[in-house]
Write a protein that holds these residues in place. Structure first.
Motif, mmCIF file in Angstrom:
data_model
loop_
_atom_site.group_PDB
_atom_site.id
_atom_site.type_symbol
_atom_site.label_atom_id
_atom_site.label_comp_id
_atom_site.label_asym_id
_atom_site.label_seq_id
_atom_site.Cartn_x
_atom_site.Cartn_y
_atom_site.Cartn_z
ATOM 1 N N UNK A 196 33.559 42.206 41.022
ATOM 2 C CA UNK A 196 32.248 42.692 40.599
ATOM 3 C C UNK A 196 31.876 43.985 41.329
ATOM 4 N N UNK A 197 31.168 44.858 40.612
ATOM 5 C CA UNK A 197 30.605 46.054 41.240
ATOM 6 C C UNK A 197 29.371 46.503 40.451
ATOM 7 N N UNK A 198 28.509 47.250 41.141
ATOM 8 C CA UNK A 198 27.249 47.736 40.569
ATOM 9 C C UNK A 198 27.393 49.225 40.255
ATOM 10 N N UNK A 199 27.738 49.619 39.023
ATOM 11 C CA UNK A 199 27.856 51.037 38.697
ATOM 12 C C UNK A 199 26.498 51.724 38.558
ATOM 13 N N UNK A 200 25.462 50.943 38.348
ATOM 14 C CA UNK A 200 24.084 51.422 38.264
ATOM 15 C C UNK A 200 23.218 50.424 39.026
ATOM 16 N N UNK A 208 31.400 42.811 35.858
ATOM 17 C CA UNK A 208 32.271 41.800 36.447
ATOM 18 C C UNK A 208 33.501 41.604 35.568
ATOM 19 N N UNK A 209 34.547 41.139 36.211
ATOM 20 C CA UNK A 209 35.723 40.679 35.483
ATOM 21 C C UNK A 209 36.043 39.302 36.037
ATOM 22 N N UNK A 210 36.044 38.324 35.148
ATOM 23 C CA UNK A 210 36.376 36.953 35.533
ATOM 24 C C UNK A 210 37.792 36.691 35.043
ATOM 25 N N UNK A 211 38.690 36.417 35.971
ATOM 26 C CA UNK A 211 40.074 36.118 35.628
ATOM 27 C C UNK A 211 40.280 34.619 35.727
ATOM 28 N N UNK A 212 40.655 34.021 34.596
ATOM 29 C CA UNK A 212 40.833 32.576 34.519
ATOM 30 C C UNK A 212 41.877 32.268 33.445
ATOM 31 N N UNK A 242 44.906 32.932 33.157
ATOM 32 C CA UNK A 242 45.758 34.062 32.795
ATOM 33 C C UNK A 242 45.078 35.098 31.911
ATOM 34 N N UNK A 243 43.780 35.000 31.746
ATOM 35 C CA UNK A 243 43.016 35.922 30.895
ATOM 36 C C UNK A 243 41.909 36.582 31.710
ATOM 37 N N UNK A 244 41.526 37.784 31.292
ATOM 38 C CA UNK A 244 40.399 38.489 31.913
ATOM 39 C C UNK A 244 39.219 38.469 30.955
ATOM 40 N N UNK A 245 38.054 38.170 31.503
ATOM 41 C CA UNK A 245 36.826 38.136 30.715
ATOM 42 C C UNK A 245 35.874 39.188 31.286
ATOM 43 N N UNK A 246 35.816 40.377 30.659
ATOM 44 C CA UNK A 246 34.869 41.396 31.119
ATOM 45 C C UNK A 246 33.433 40.946 30.810
ATOM 46 N N UNK A 247 32.571 41.092 31.796
ATOM 47 C CA UNK A 247 31.184 40.655 31.663
ATOM 48 C C UNK A 247 30.275 41.703 32.287
ATOM 49 N N UNK A 248 29.173 41.977 31.621
ATOM 50 C CA UNK A 248 28.198 42.928 32.153
ATOM 51 C C UNK A 248 26.840 42.250 32.191
#
Length: 100
Positions: free
Chosen positions: A37-41, A47-51, A53-59
């Protein structure tokens, strides 16, 4: 998939509680996983949740009375959209209701 999580904390307090809860998030992923996770603003968390074997991009966009989560569920996990949505909503609600 978009998920709205209402709150009555105001933007700054909601952000503070989300920040405080992030380190604990990985512990609650069913079957294990990792969270990056990181705060670009100031009020946007990427966030990216890796579970499984897959990545789930989340904002997360933190607003005055709502958090809007935008989740990109990969094709391989589409059948898990309901549980993924429930996990994100439940995790955010726990972070918002527990004062730090």
């Amino acid at each position: 998939m978009d998920i709205d999580i209402p709150h009555s904390l105001g933007r700054d307090e909601a952000k503070r509680r989300v920040e405080a809860g992030l380190p604990k998030l990985e512990q609650h992923i069913p079957g294990g996983g990792t969270v990056t996770a990181h705060w670009p603003e100031p009020y946007r968390l990427d966030m990216r949740i890796d579970v499984m074997g897959q990545s789930i991009p989340t904002q997360l966009l933190i607003e005055e009375a709502n958090i809007r989560a935008t989740v990109s569920v990969p094709m391989m996990l589409k059948m898990m959209s309901g549980p993924i949505s429930d996990f994100i909503r439940g995790s955010a609600q726990k972070m918002l209701t527990k004062p730090v």
